[in-house]
Design an enzyme around this catalytic site. Structure first.
Site, PDB file in Angstrom:
ATOM      1  N   SER A  98       0.854  -1.184   0.000  1.00 46.04           N
ATOM      2  CA  SER A  98       0.000   0.000   0.000  1.00 46.04           C
ATOM      3  C   SER A  98       0.887   1.230   0.000  1.00 46.04           C
ATOM      4  O   SER A  98       1.894   1.281   0.716  1.00 46.04           O
ATOM      5  CB  SER A  98      -0.902   0.003   1.243  1.00 46.04           C
ATOM      6  OG  SER A  98      -1.749   1.135   1.249  1.00 46.04           O
ATOM      7  N   HIS A 102       2.503  12.079  -1.355  1.00 42.06           N
ATOM      8  CA  HIS A 102       2.114  13.475  -1.160  1.00 42.06           C
ATOM      9  C   HIS A 102       3.230  14.376  -1.714  1.00 42.06           C
ATOM     10  O   HIS A 102       4.299  14.485  -1.118  1.00 42.06           O
ATOM     11  CB  HIS A 102       1.895  13.778   0.322  1.00 42.06           C
ATOM     12  CG  HIS A 102       0.714  13.078   0.914  1.00 42.06           C
ATOM     13  ND1 HIS A 102      -0.576  13.390   0.578  1.00 42.06           N
ATOM     14  CD2 HIS A 102       0.635  12.070   1.836  1.00 42.06           C
ATOM     15  CE1 HIS A 102      -1.409  12.625   1.256  1.00 42.06           C
ATOM     16  NE2 HIS A 102      -0.696  11.807   2.012  1.00 42.06           N
ATOM     17  N   HIS A 112      -2.547   7.232  -4.713  1.00 42.31           N
ATOM     18  CA  HIS A 112      -2.629   6.087  -3.807  1.00 42.31           C
ATOM     19  C   HIS A 112      -2.716   4.810  -4.640  1.00 42.31           C
ATOM     20  O   HIS A 112      -3.335   4.808  -5.709  1.00 42.31           O
ATOM     21  CB  HIS A 112      -3.873   6.209  -2.923  1.00 42.31           C
ATOM     22  CG  HIS A 112      -4.334   4.899  -2.339  1.00 42.31           C
ATOM     23  ND1 HIS A 112      -5.384   4.181  -2.889  1.00 42.31           N
ATOM     24  CD2 HIS A 112      -3.882   4.182  -1.284  1.00 42.31           C
ATOM     25  CE1 HIS A 112      -5.558   3.074  -2.172  1.00 42.31           C
ATOM     26  NE2 HIS A 112      -4.670   3.047  -1.204  1.00 42.31           N
ATOM     27  N   ASN A 114      -2.817   0.272  -4.010  1.00 46.90           N
ATOM     28  CA  ASN A 114      -2.829  -0.831  -3.054  1.00 46.90           C
ATOM     29  C   ASN A 114      -3.143  -2.114  -3.804  1.00 46.90           C
ATOM     30  O   ASN A 114      -4.033  -2.137  -4.652  1.00 46.90           O
ATOM     31  CB  ASN A 114      -3.893  -0.582  -1.973  1.00 46.90           C
ATOM     32  CG  ASN A 114      -4.109  -1.796  -1.087  1.00 46.90           C
ATOM     33  OD1 ASN A 114      -5.010  -2.580  -1.321  1.00 46.90           O
ATOM     34  ND2 ASN A 114      -3.272  -1.931  -0.078  1.00 46.90           N
ATOM     35  N   ARG A 116      -3.483  -6.400  -2.697  1.00 48.68           N
ATOM     36  CA  ARG A 116      -3.483  -7.226  -1.490  1.00 48.68           C
ATOM     37  C   ARG A 116      -4.073  -8.611  -1.771  1.00 48.68           C
ATOM     38  O   ARG A 116      -4.835  -8.797  -2.728  1.00 48.68           O
ATOM     39  CB  ARG A 116      -4.279  -6.544  -0.378  1.00 48.68           C
ATOM     40  CG  ARG A 116      -5.701  -6.214  -0.762  1.00 48.68           C
ATOM     41  CD  ARG A 116      -6.399  -5.343   0.273  1.00 48.68           C
ATOM     42  NE  ARG A 116      -7.758  -5.021  -0.124  1.00 48.68           N
ATOM     43  CZ  ARG A 116      -8.093  -3.994  -0.873  1.00 48.68           C
ATOM     44  NH1 ARG A 116      -7.162  -3.165  -1.310  1.00 48.68           N
ATOM     45  NH2 ARG A 116      -9.356  -3.775  -1.198  1.00 48.68           N
ATOM     46  N   ARG A 266       0.929  -2.395  12.966  1.00 43.98           N
ATOM     47  CA  ARG A 266       1.857  -1.352  13.401  1.00 43.98           C
ATOM     48  C   ARG A 266       1.298   0.023  13.044  1.00 43.98           C
ATOM     49  O   ARG A 266       1.170   0.376  11.871  1.00 43.98           O
ATOM     50  CB  ARG A 266       3.217  -1.565  12.740  1.00 43.98           C
ATOM     51  CG  ARG A 266       4.294  -0.596  13.205  1.00 43.98           C
ATOM     52  CD  ARG A 266       5.634  -1.044  12.642  1.00 43.98           C
ATOM     53  NE  ARG A 266       6.726  -0.211  13.121  1.00 43.98           N
ATOM     54  CZ  ARG A 266       7.247   0.802  12.423  1.00 43.98           C
ATOM     55  NH1 ARG A 266       6.761   1.108  11.230  1.00 43.98           N
ATOM     56  NH2 ARG A 266       8.256   1.500  12.910  1.00 43.98           N
TER      57      ARG A 266
END
Length: 309
Positions: A98, A102, A112, A114, A116, A266
């Site tokens: 992911s 900026h 962005h 991602n 998975r 995390r």
């Protein structure tokens, strides 16, 4: 890759690590000033861990974060079982890459991406697995050429998998990256897919790879065209204001953020998607006829960009 289309989590794991490396190399080369720091971590509760890579205060990117995670556990959080009750009581394995970029320059959009993979096991039963992901673009100042390029590459990533794939996942992206409490899209969309397991593992894995492999092709040409454009305090202030929408979406709606926090992930890695500097203004509205107003009136309206081009 498996030949019988059974899930091969190791093949996915190996691809995701290579993807993280390739994207970081491409972004660092474009920035030219700073490189990514590498922060390896282990999950404190349950099993697994990941590698977080972050570039701060570069020449082009104010903050760029590219995170790989691979976690296991024996109990799924509410965010996963609410829509999939058949997952209750199964062990799980989740992995993905992911990233959120900026930039400094307000004329360079935030982006962005991602990809998975998720698999849940239960003794005596077939595993339940699926892929998800996509990429989307969040401009602060609209540029039709950039948006058309972004969606052209989005469509290219889908072409080998059927004519209906791009329009379906483009629509899903428009609907997913939408701030209901603001009644506005987060940006100009791209691709979003989830729960993908139709056609077997090999086909689904190939599609996920195509999405991941097309991200830099979609984003870097836009960066290269806009990174040296002159801007003033006005454009910077608008960028910081619009970044607030990014924060609102990620903390209120984003599935990955909720899943990560609810599984004891995390926190620093999960929240790396947030911009380093942001502001809010009470009940602010852009002046009619300005470039800021154009963003709302033209670009924050779902559109068929490729047909309209």
């Amino acid at each position: 890759m498996s030949t019988d289309s059974t899930p091969d989590s190791k093949a996915v794991h190996d691809y995701l690590l290579k993807l993280q490396e390739a994207i970081c190399n491409g972004l660092a080369a474009e920035d030219g000033k700073e490189d990514f720091i590498v922060d390896k971590w282990e999950r404190e509760s349950g099993g697994g861990g990941g590698i977080t890579r972050v570039l701060n205060d570069g020449a082009v990117f104010e903050q760029a974060g590219v995170n790989f995670s691979h976690v296991q556990g024996d109990k799924l959080p509410a965010s996963a079982t609410a829509h999939r009750p058949e997952l209750a009581g199964r062990n799980f394995e989740a992995m993905g890459v992911s990233l959120v970029i900026h930039p400094h320059n307000p004329y360079v959009p935030t982006s962005h991406a991602n990809v998975r993979f998720f698999i849940a096991y239960k003794e005596g039963a077939d595993p339940i697995w699926w892929f998800g992901g996509g990429f989307d673009l969040t401009p602060y100042y609209g540029n039709r050429e950039d948006v058309i390029h972004w969606h052209t590459v989005s469509r290219k990533a889908c072409e080998a998998f059927g004519e209906d794939v791009y329009p379906r996942y483009k629509k899903w992206c428009d609907e997913y990256f939408f701030l209901k409490h603001r009644n506005e899209p987060r940006g100009v969309g791209g691709l979003f897919f989830d729960d993908l397991n139709e056609g077997g593992f090999d086909s689904c894995f190939a599609f996920m790879q195509s999405v991941g492999d097309h991200y830099l092709e979609a984003y870097l040409p836009i960066v290269q065209k806009r990174k040296d454009m002159e801007y003033s305090e006005r454009e910077r202030n608008f960028q910081l204001y619009r970044r607030g929408r990014y924060v609102e979406f990620n903390l209120v709606y984003d599935r990955g953020t909720l899943f990560g926090l609810q599984t004891g992930g995390r926190t620093e890695s999960i929240l790396m998607s947030l911009p380093p500097v942001v502001n809010w203004r009470y009940n602010w509205k852009p002046e009619t006829g300005t470039a800021e107003a154009e963003l709302y009136e033209v670009y924050l309206e779902p559109a068929d960009w490729l047909t309209n081009s």
